[in-house]
Design a protein around this motif. Structure first.
Motif, PDB file in Angstrom:
ATOM      1  N   UNK A  29     -35.669 -11.879  11.774  1.00  0.00           N
ATOM      2  CA  UNK A  29     -35.935 -11.789  13.206  1.00  0.00           C
ATOM      3  C   UNK A  29     -35.972 -13.189  13.797  1.00  0.00           C
ATOM      4  N   UNK A  30     -35.378 -13.334  14.974  1.00  0.00           N
ATOM      5  CA  UNK A  30     -35.314 -14.623  15.654  1.00  0.00           C
ATOM      6  C   UNK A  30     -36.104 -14.537  16.948  1.00  0.00           C
ATOM      7  N   UNK A  31     -37.006 -15.507  17.108  1.00  0.00           N
ATOM      8  CA  UNK A  31     -37.860 -15.590  18.284  1.00  0.00           C
ATOM      9  C   UNK A  31     -37.519 -16.882  19.027  1.00  0.00           C
ATOM     10  N   UNK A  32     -37.189 -16.805  20.326  1.00  0.00           N
ATOM     11  CA  UNK A  32     -36.847 -18.014  21.080  1.00  0.00           C
ATOM     12  C   UNK A  32     -38.048 -18.938  21.274  1.00  0.00           C
ATOM     13  N   UNK A  33     -37.769 -20.226  21.264  1.00  0.00           N
ATOM     14  CA  UNK A  33     -38.797 -21.239  21.470  1.00  0.00           C
ATOM     15  C   UNK A  33     -39.310 -21.174  22.900  1.00  0.00           C
ATOM     16  N   UNK A  34     -40.611 -21.155  23.055  1.00  0.00           N
ATOM     17  CA  UNK A  34     -41.248 -21.209  24.367  1.00  0.00           C
ATOM     18  C   UNK A  34     -41.701 -22.629  24.673  1.00  0.00           C
ATOM     19  N   UNK A  35     -42.318 -23.277  23.662  1.00  0.00           N
ATOM     20  CA  UNK A  35     -42.890 -24.590  23.920  1.00  0.00           C
ATOM     21  C   UNK A  35     -43.020 -25.357  22.605  1.00  0.00           C
TER      22      UNK A  35
ATOM     23  N   UNK B 209     -38.495   4.854   8.856  1.00  0.00           N
ATOM     24  CA  UNK B 209     -39.095   4.448  10.117  1.00  0.00           C
ATOM     25  C   UNK B 209     -38.118   3.634  10.937  1.00  0.00           C
ATOM     26  N   UNK B 210     -38.659   2.804  11.813  1.00  0.00           N
ATOM     27  CA  UNK B 210     -37.795   2.014  12.684  1.00  0.00           C
ATOM     28  C   UNK B 210     -38.503   0.724  13.077  1.00  0.00           C
ATOM     29  N   UNK B 211     -37.774  -0.108  13.778  1.00  0.00           N
ATOM     30  CA  UNK B 211     -38.361  -1.308  14.351  1.00  0.00           C
ATOM     31  C   UNK B 211     -37.793  -1.479  15.746  1.00  0.00           C
ATOM     32  N   UNK B 212     -38.593  -2.076  16.616  1.00  0.00           N
ATOM     33  CA  UNK B 212     -38.178  -2.337  17.995  1.00  0.00           C
ATOM     34  C   UNK B 212     -38.466  -3.790  18.310  1.00  0.00           C
ATOM     35  N   UNK B 213     -37.557  -4.399  19.050  1.00  0.00           N
ATOM     36  CA  UNK B 213     -37.741  -5.786  19.462  1.00  0.00           C
ATOM     37  C   UNK B 213     -37.867  -5.831  20.971  1.00  0.00           C
ATOM     38  N   UNK B 214     -38.659  -6.786  21.443  1.00  0.00           N
ATOM     39  CA  UNK B 214     -38.840  -6.984  22.886  1.00  0.00           C
ATOM     40  C   UNK B 214     -38.966  -8.471  23.175  1.00  0.00           C
ATOM     41  N   UNK B 215     -38.853  -8.813  24.443  1.00  0.00           N
ATOM     42  CA  UNK B 215     -39.139 -10.165  24.905  1.00  0.00           C
ATOM     43  C   UNK B 215     -38.220 -11.244  24.394  1.00  0.00           C
ATOM     44  N   UNK B 216     -36.995 -10.897  24.047  1.00  0.00           N
ATOM     45  CA  UNK B 216     -36.034 -11.893  23.605  1.00  0.00           C
ATOM     46  C   UNK B 216     -35.875 -12.001  22.103  1.00  0.00           C
ATOM     47  N   UNK B 217     -36.708 -11.308  21.328  1.00  0.00           N
ATOM     48  CA  UNK B 217     -36.539 -11.323  19.874  1.00  0.00           C
ATOM     49  C   UNK B 217     -35.257 -10.578  19.518  1.00  0.00           C
ATOM     50  N   UNK B 218     -34.561 -11.068  18.507  1.00  0.00           N
ATOM     51  CA  UNK B 218     -33.324 -10.437  18.035  1.00  0.00           C
ATOM     52  C   UNK B 218     -33.382 -10.350  16.513  1.00  0.00           C
TER      53      UNK B 218
ATOM     54  N   UNK C   9     -49.951 -36.526  14.478  1.00  0.00           N
ATOM     55  CA  UNK C   9     -49.217 -35.990  13.325  1.00  0.00           C
ATOM     56  C   UNK C   9     -49.087 -34.475  13.368  1.00  0.00           C
ATOM     57  N   UNK C  10     -49.399 -33.858  14.496  1.00  0.00           N
ATOM     58  CA  UNK C  10     -49.415 -32.400  14.575  1.00  0.00           C
ATOM     59  C   UNK C  10     -48.350 -31.884  15.528  1.00  0.00           C
ATOM     60  N   UNK C  11     -47.678 -30.831  15.108  1.00  0.00           N
ATOM     61  CA  UNK C  11     -46.734 -30.101  15.957  1.00  0.00           C
ATOM     62  C   UNK C  11     -47.318 -28.732  16.255  1.00  0.00           C
ATOM     63  N   UNK C  12     -47.181 -28.281  17.474  1.00  0.00           N
ATOM     64  CA  UNK C  12     -47.523 -26.912  17.876  1.00  0.00           C
ATOM     65  C   UNK C  12     -46.254 -26.332  18.496  1.00  0.00           C
ATOM     66  N   UNK C  13     -45.663 -25.362  17.794  1.00  0.00           N
ATOM     67  CA  UNK C  13     -44.420 -24.739  18.235  1.00  0.00           C
ATOM     68  C   UNK C  13     -44.701 -23.280  18.562  1.00  0.00           C
ATOM     69  N   UNK C  14     -44.503 -22.914  19.811  1.00  0.00           N
ATOM     70  CA  UNK C  14     -44.779 -21.550  20.284  1.00  0.00           C
ATOM     71  C   UNK C  14     -43.478 -20.846  20.589  1.00  0.00           C
ATOM     72  N   UNK C  15     -43.387 -19.596  20.175  1.00  0.00           N
ATOM     73  CA  UNK C  15     -42.183 -18.789  20.350  1.00  0.00           C
ATOM     74  C   UNK C  15     -42.545 -17.507  21.093  1.00  0.00           C
ATOM     75  N   UNK C  16     -41.534 -16.814  21.596  1.00  0.00           N
ATOM     76  CA  UNK C  16     -41.808 -15.590  22.345  1.00  0.00           C
ATOM     77  C   UNK C  16     -40.980 -14.431  21.813  1.00  0.00           C
ATOM     78  N   UNK C  17     -41.429 -13.245  22.168  1.00  0.00           N
ATOM     79  CA  UNK C  17     -40.760 -12.027  21.729  1.00  0.00           C
ATOM     80  C   UNK C  17     -41.606 -11.306  20.702  1.00  0.00           C
ATOM     81  N   UNK C  18     -41.217 -10.068  20.422  1.00  0.00           N
ATOM     82  CA  UNK C  18     -41.983  -9.284  19.449  1.00  0.00           C
ATOM     83  C   UNK C  18     -41.081  -8.344  18.675  1.00  0.00           C
TER      84      UNK C  18
END
Length: 155
Positions: free
Chosen positions: A40-46, A24-33, A52-61
């Motif tokens: 797979x690396x997803x860039x930090x969005x926020x 099969x295959x894989x495809x990346x979009x939205x900045x994922x590498x 005591x809580x962290x919320x880390x959001x990333x982008x890409x697929x």
């Protein structure tokens, strides 16, 4: 400005299975590498820190497909919420990208500091809500690949 990334191989055998065994295959979009070793690396969005809580959001697929579409796994916009006891990794799934699935849980690994950067490596275990994402192949509690986060937090 927030800069950083989440790097995750999902499941150590998944990329090899999809590309070599299932042809099969894989495809990346939205900045994922993809790294040289298949993570797979997803860039930090926020990054938000409250109490005591962290919320880390990333982008890409990344989308894995094989077996003429019978294997179709989409992981998009990962987000991790972690507190003093545990954490949860959620991702957007499906073509519409509006469904969010809690995929895996982490233990109480602490986020570290490297100057103004936060650094974190977390071991992940598949949650019941994440089993369907992988087509029921992996049971609840299956170890997934660890994830690595590095985020530069400029105030």
């Amino acid at each position: 400005m927030n800069r950083g990334s989440l790097t995750w191989a999902v499941r150590d055998s998944l990329l090899r299975y999809v590309t070599v065994i299932a042809r099969g295959s894989y495809q990346m979009e939205g900045g994922a590498t993809v790294t040289d070793d298949g993570a797979f690396t997803f860039p930090l969005r926020n990054a938000v820190h409250v109490g005591n809580e962290w919320r880390l959001s990333f982008e890409g697929s990344v989308r894995f497909t094989a077996h003429h579409g019978f294997l179709d796994v989409r992981i998009a916009d990962p987000e991790i919420v972690t507190g003093p006891v545990d954490g949860v990794l959620s991702v957007r799934t499906g073509d519409d990208g509006t469904s969010t699935t809690a995929v895996a849980a982490t233990g109480a690994e602490e986020l570290g500091r490297d100057g103004t950067d936060i650094v974190w490596t977390a071991n992940l275990h598949l949650l019941e809500t994440g089993v369907e994402l992988f087509g029921g192949v992996y049971p609840v509690g299956t170890d997934l690949a660890p994830l690595n986060i590095r985020a530069s937090l400029d105030s």
